[in-house]
Design an enzyme around this catalytic site. Structure first.
Site, PDB file in Angstrom:
ATOM      1  N   HIS A  38      -5.228  -1.556   4.929  1.00 42.40           N
ATOM      2  CA  HIS A  38      -5.434  -2.585   5.960  1.00 42.40           C
ATOM      3  C   HIS A  38      -6.899  -3.005   6.042  1.00 42.40           C
ATOM      4  CE1 HIS A  38      -1.309  -2.620   7.493  1.00 42.40           C
ATOM      5  NE2 HIS A  38      -1.313  -1.330   7.188  1.00 42.40           N
ATOM      6  N   GLY A 127       6.906  -0.883  -2.293  1.00 37.35           N
ATOM      7  CA  GLY A 127       5.477  -1.066  -2.081  1.00 37.35           C
ATOM      8  C   GLY A 127       4.660  -0.746  -3.322  1.00 37.35           C
ATOM      9  N   LEU A 128       5.290  -0.830  -4.505  1.00 35.53           N
ATOM     10  CA  LEU A 128       4.545  -0.543  -5.738  1.00 35.53           C
ATOM     11  C   LEU A 128       4.277  -1.825  -6.530  1.00 35.53           C
ATOM     12  CD1 LEU A 128       6.350   2.772  -6.771  1.00 35.53           C
ATOM     13  CD2 LEU A 128       4.216   2.505  -5.516  1.00 35.53           C
ATOM     14  N   SER A 129       4.463  -2.957  -5.860  1.00 36.95           N
ATOM     15  CA  SER A 129       4.054  -4.263  -6.397  1.00 36.95           C
ATOM     16  C   SER A 129       4.783  -4.710  -7.647  1.00 36.95           C
ATOM     17  CB  SER A 129       2.544  -4.279  -6.687  1.00 36.95           C
ATOM     18  OG  SER A 129       1.860  -4.234  -5.503  1.00 36.95           O
ATOM     19  N   SER A 130       6.110  -4.553  -7.631  1.00 40.25           N
ATOM     20  CA  SER A 130       6.864  -5.074  -8.770  1.00 40.25           C
ATOM     21  C   SER A 130       6.726  -6.599  -8.837  1.00 40.25           C
ATOM     22  CB  SER A 130       8.338  -4.687  -8.661  1.00 40.25           C
ATOM     23  OG  SER A 130       8.877  -5.119  -7.443  1.00 40.25           O
ATOM     24  N   SER A 131       6.579  -7.241  -7.686  1.00 40.27           N
ATOM     25  CA  SER A 131       6.486  -8.709  -7.700  1.00 40.27           C
ATOM     26  C   SER A 131       5.177  -9.166  -8.346  1.00 40.27           C
ATOM     27  CB  SER A 131       6.632  -9.287  -6.295  1.00 40.27           C
ATOM     28  OG  SER A 131       5.803  -8.605  -5.398  1.00 40.27           O
ATOM     29  N   GLU A 164       2.516 -16.335  -5.476  1.00 41.38           N
ATOM     30  CA  GLU A 164       3.159 -15.504  -4.439  1.00 41.38           C
ATOM     31  C   GLU A 164       2.989 -16.164  -3.063  1.00 41.38           C
ATOM     32  OE1 GLU A 164       3.934 -11.744  -5.027  1.00 41.38           O
ATOM     33  OE2 GLU A 164       4.745 -11.584  -3.014  1.00 41.38           O
ATOM     34  N   ASP A 176      -3.015  -6.751  -5.404  1.00 39.48           N
ATOM     35  CA  ASP A 176      -1.919  -6.378  -6.302  1.00 39.48           C
ATOM     36  C   ASP A 176      -2.012  -7.065  -7.665  1.00 39.48           C
ATOM     37  OD1 ASP A 176      -1.233  -5.154  -4.000  1.00 39.48           O
ATOM     38  OD2 ASP A 176       0.504  -6.408  -3.544  1.00 39.48           O
ATOM     39  N   TYR A 227       3.028  -5.882  10.979  1.00 36.01           N
ATOM     40  CA  TYR A 227       1.905  -6.187  10.076  1.00 36.01           C
ATOM     41  C   TYR A 227       1.131  -7.385  10.624  1.00 36.01           C
ATOM     42  CZ  TYR A 227      -0.506  -7.195   5.619  1.00 36.01           C
ATOM     43  OH  TYR A 227      -1.452  -7.432   4.635  1.00 36.01           O
TER      44      TYR A 227
END
Ligand code: NG1
Length: 399
Positions: A38, A127-131, A164, A176, A227
């Protein structure tokens, strides 16, 4: 398994699907943030590493101005006309690729048509940023396939982020895409989210320690609303602090010494939110220095402080993540552990000595199953290299 062994099944599937071999391939990794949570939207520092889970794309150009994309994971195909690119509602995985093509065209480039096969082993939604990995892989593929070599890695990462933001509609920062593009074997990357200056830091004790990611299997339900609320609270804190320090433009400008003078004037919960960001930013800087100095003990302490601050001050942890982290802290071979990503579920990240990994997994699983009746999942990884081309053999072996 060597790199080609992993690519051959994709080549075989491409030939089955499109009736000819691919001429090019790329890979782009997922990532985990080691410390600095954050802080990105407060213009501060983050310290991620790319992981050994990735997206791979193999492709060949075609003369028709369209992308014919096949996802091996979903066993689905999508055709995207380059003259009229729109987001797909039911095959949303394809939007990360279509969005990159759209951004390239909006930036004045001219990607041609191609047939593509996409495969990945990054768990989706953890949350491992596949996108980001999919966007970066697509961006690298288009650059290579259509001779857009004047686009630098940095510009390409920014373009993937824009895809994105604008096409997928997620207002993410640059971390990311940046780490997926710039990661380096056995290194973490300290990124200054204001200037985008970045510094590679070697992971100490190669071959002796691993990054262990533990998925709580709690999907991050509250992430969206909470968030956004944290982001607003940080802005509110900034506005209050500007009255005392008129030259600051982000919370990252407030150093711990400045903060200690004025902390008592800020009401809760804004005080707690600011305190997290200001010290977490310092922890990211100190953490990079600790790794640089091979000081895993201090790095582990910083990870622990980060988690406590996310739990008590930023209030983005949850009982499940706290349980996993508490269990990790109790394993002698674990150097440090904390929640990673936005919070409210998702994963923890730990640095564990290799000889203790099995014990670590067992202990976390036992505690977690006992308390929540849920099995966690583990990924054990070294810090991996960023996006790269795949070797596609000119003579394809007979399958
Ligand atoms: P995760 O939870 O890894 O998707 C989110 C934000 C980051 C950052 C972290 C908190 C998105 C896509 N990503 O990361 O930019 O703010 O939370 O450090 O919203």
């Amino acid at each position: 398994m060597n790199a080609l062994d992993k690519t051959l099944p994709l080549i075989k599937a491409f030939i089955e699907k499109f009736d000819r071999p691919p001429i090019m391939g790329v890979r782009a990794p997922g990532r985990v943030n080691l410390i600095g949570e954050h802080t990105d939207y407060n213009m501060g520092f983050v310290f991620p590493a790319a992981i050994e889970k990735e997206i791979r794309i193999v492709a060949s150009p075609i003369s028709a101005p369209e992308l014919r994309i096949y996802s091996m994971n979903f066993d689905e195909s999508v055709t995207v006309p380059l003259t009229d690119i729109r987001p797909s509602k039911d095959k949303s995985w394809s939007n990360y690729i279509a969005g990159v093509a759209d951004e390239l065209i909006k930036s004045g480039y001219n990607p041609g048509g191609c047939e593509m096969l996409v495969w990945g082993d990054i768990p989706i939604g953890s949350g491992l940023s596949s996108s980001a990995a999919m966007e970066v892989a697509a961006a690298c593929l288009f650059r290579r396939l259509f001779n857009l070599s004047d686009i630098s890695d940095r510009s390409l990462a920014l373009l993937a982020q824009k895809a994105e933001n604008n096409f997928v509609g997620v207002n993410c920062g640059i971390m990311d895409q940046f780490i997926s593009m710039m990661g380096w074997d056995n290194h973490a990357l300290l990124i200054d989210c204001r200037t985008l200056n970045a510094m590679l830091v070697p992971m100490p004790r190669r071959g002796e320690i691993s990054i262990v990611i533990c998925d709580s299997n709690i999907r991050r339900k509250l992430t969206g609303s909470e968030y956004n609320r944290r982001r607003l609270e940080c802005e509110e804190g900034l506005n209050l602090l500007k009255k005392q320090f008129p030259t600051i433009t982000a919370l990252r400008d407030v150093l711990p010494g400045m903060w200690e003078e004025v902390e008592h004037t800020i009401p809760d919960p804004i005080r707690k939110r600011c305190r997290h960001v200001i010290y977490e930013n310092q922890r990211a800087l100190d953490g990079a220095e600790a790794l640089e100095n091979n000081d895993l003990e201090f790095f582990g302490e910083l990870m622990k402080l980060s988690h406590i601050s996310l739990r008590d001050d930023f209030e983005v942890s949850c009982p499940e993540l706290d349980c996993l982290v508490r269990a990790a802290w109790g394993v002698e071979e674990c150097c440090g552990s904390r929640l990673t990503g936005a919070g409210f579920g998702g994963c923890t990240v730990s640095i564990v000595k290799n000889e203790g990994i099995e014990k670590f997994k067992k202990r976390l699983t036992e505690n977690y199953v006992k308390e929540f009746s849920i099995e966690p999942n583990f990924i054990v990884s070294q810090a991996a290299s960023g996006a790269s081309l795949l070797r596609i053999p000119s003579a394809i072996p007979a399958f």
